[in-house]
Design an enzyme around this catalytic site. Sequence first.
Site, mmCIF file in Angstrom:
data_model
loop_
_atom_site.group_PDB
_atom_site.id
_atom_site.type_symbol
_atom_site.label_atom_id
_atom_site.label_comp_id
_atom_site.label_asym_id
_atom_site.label_seq_id
_atom_site.Cartn_x
_atom_site.Cartn_y
_atom_site.Cartn_z
ATOM 1 N N LEU A 1 2.763 -2.230 -7.050
ATOM 2 C CA LEU A 1 2.152 -3.174 -6.123
ATOM 3 C C LEU A 1 2.573 -2.736 -4.721
ATOM 4 O O LEU A 1 3.767 -2.513 -4.473
ATOM 5 C CB LEU A 1 2.663 -4.589 -6.392
ATOM 6 C CG LEU A 1 2.000 -5.629 -5.500
ATOM 7 C CD1 LEU A 1 0.572 -5.904 -5.960
ATOM 8 C CD2 LEU A 1 2.790 -6.922 -5.478
ATOM 9 N N TYR B 1 -2.906 -13.686 -7.291
ATOM 10 C CA TYR B 1 -2.091 -14.602 -6.503
ATOM 11 C C TYR B 1 -1.484 -13.897 -5.302
ATOM 12 O O TYR B 1 -1.540 -12.667 -5.201
ATOM 13 C CB TYR B 1 -0.987 -15.220 -7.376
ATOM 14 C CG TYR B 1 0.158 -14.288 -7.713
ATOM 15 C CD1 TYR B 1 -0.004 -13.241 -8.613
ATOM 16 C CD2 TYR B 1 1.403 -14.441 -7.116
ATOM 17 C CE1 TYR B 1 1.043 -12.384 -8.918
ATOM 18 C CE2 TYR B 1 2.464 -13.590 -7.422
ATOM 19 C CZ TYR B 1 2.286 -12.569 -8.320
ATOM 20 O OH TYR B 1 3.309 -11.719 -8.610
ATOM 21 N N GLU C 1 8.916 0.471 -9.800
ATOM 22 C CA GLU C 1 9.316 -0.618 -8.894
ATOM 23 C C GLU C 1 10.101 -1.634 -9.700
ATOM 24 O O GLU C 1 10.335 -1.449 -10.900
ATOM 25 C CB GLU C 1 8.073 -1.267 -8.279
ATOM 26 C CG GLU C 1 7.147 -1.869 -9.324
ATOM 27 C CD GLU C 1 5.870 -2.482 -8.761
ATOM 28 O OE1 GLU C 1 5.841 -2.842 -7.575
ATOM 29 O OE2 GLU C 1 4.911 -2.602 -9.543
ATOM 30 N N LYS D 1 -2.581 -7.641 -7.627
ATOM 31 C CA LYS D 1 -1.574 -8.697 -7.763
ATOM 32 C C LYS D 1 -2.098 -9.752 -8.740
ATOM 33 O O LYS D 1 -2.492 -10.861 -8.359
ATOM 34 C CB LYS D 1 -1.223 -9.299 -6.401
ATOM 35 C CG LYS D 1 0.128 -10.000 -6.403
ATOM 36 C CD LYS D 1 0.647 -10.198 -5.006
ATOM 37 C CE LYS D 1 1.832 -11.137 -4.931
ATOM 38 N NZ LYS D 1 3.008 -10.720 -5.682
HETATM 39 N N1 PMP Z 1 6.245 -5.392 -6.835
HETATM 40 C C1 PMP Z 1 6.067 -6.443 -7.659
HETATM 41 C C2 PMP Z 1 5.809 -6.196 -9.099
HETATM 42 C C3 PMP Z 1 6.109 -7.758 -7.144
HETATM 43 O O1 PMP Z 1 5.900 -8.804 -7.950
HETATM 44 C C4 PMP Z 1 6.384 -7.951 -5.765
HETATM 45 C C5 PMP Z 1 6.482 -9.334 -5.195
HETATM 46 N N2 PMP Z 1 5.284 -10.015 -5.265
HETATM 47 C C6 PMP Z 1 6.570 -6.824 -4.950
HETATM 48 C C7 PMP Z 1 6.490 -5.561 -5.520
HETATM 49 C C8 PMP Z 1 6.825 -6.966 -3.485
HETATM 50 O O2 PMP Z 1 5.677 -7.400 -2.808
HETATM 51 P P1 PMP Z 1 5.762 -8.218 -1.451
HETATM 52 O O3 PMP Z 1 6.642 -7.428 -0.527
HETATM 53 O O4 PMP Z 1 4.376 -8.305 -0.992
HETATM 54 O O5 PMP Z 1 6.385 -9.551 -1.794
#
Ligand code: PMP
Length: 285
Positions: free
Chosen positions: A205, A33, A180, A147
């Site tokens: 991620l 996603y 994270e 993701k």
């Molecule tokens: N880490 C995780 C586990 C996440 O779910 C997200 C948000 N989707 C992020 C980091 C941050 O990613 P982004 O800046 O692309 O929203």
Amino acid sequence: MSRISYVNGHYVPHCNASVHIEDRGYQFSDGVYEVIAVHKGNLIDMGGHMLRLTRSLEELEIEWPASLKAIDIIIHEVIRRNRIKDGIIYIQITRGVAPRDHVFPDHHNSAFVVTAKRFPSFDFNSTNKGINIITTPETRWQRRDIKSVSLLANCLAKEKARRAGCYEAWFVEDDGMITEGTTSNSWIVTAKGELVTREASNNILNGITRLSIMKVAKENNIKFSERAFSLEEAKSAKEAFISSTTSFVRPVLKIDNKRVGDGKVGHLSAKLLSYYSNHMKAQIT
Ligand code: PMP
């Protein structure tokens, strides 16, 4: 006005939007996603999100459900039909419907869903208020760079944070290093003033917001290090913050009930939020 969602070729009222019970996303979390922010009618960092989506699909050998051009048209149509000025677009692609079997089906039949949601317009002051977080043991699989919709460990940790009255939980590995947050990337400004976020690898991620913050930091001559940092380092840091598409840059005031620095919104965190807000503004057409 009723919400409209896109499901496998059809624009349908959100309340009737559904997929088959043998969709592999439902049975095996066999899908990926993206969440993209809409700011004043503009998709923010669309290029980065589509690149990451491409990578996620390739890593799992899931076929695109349509051409990139068609996907772009569908996303804009969902925004138009829902009259989204500020909000998010959610895109989900799964390996599709097949008789339940762990091995991949022979045919490609990717399922494609797009939904949209309105959010209040971005506001610097409310974003810059600061949040409290907890930490929790890292329990996820080893491919956090994909993701994937397999988010159970993230849900359990986020619920733990909510029950503790906190906004987010940071995952800590057995060796004491932070990976994270459940839905965001983690940053600290160390006691010595070093801006740090974990390097991109299978362990995290690679957030699109994380990449944009690194870009604006570079443009403004703010040095940063991409390296692992420990919970101990985070607890003695001057500042901490999280980054994500829906949270932007959000200062962390307490970790596990212990104040970060003086417990107030950090100088550098606020500055980076302001640069990030300019980065979004620059994409308004
Ligand atoms: N880490 C995780 C586990 C996440 O779910 C997200 C948000 N989707 C992020 C980091 C941050 O990613 P982004 O800046 O692309 O929203």
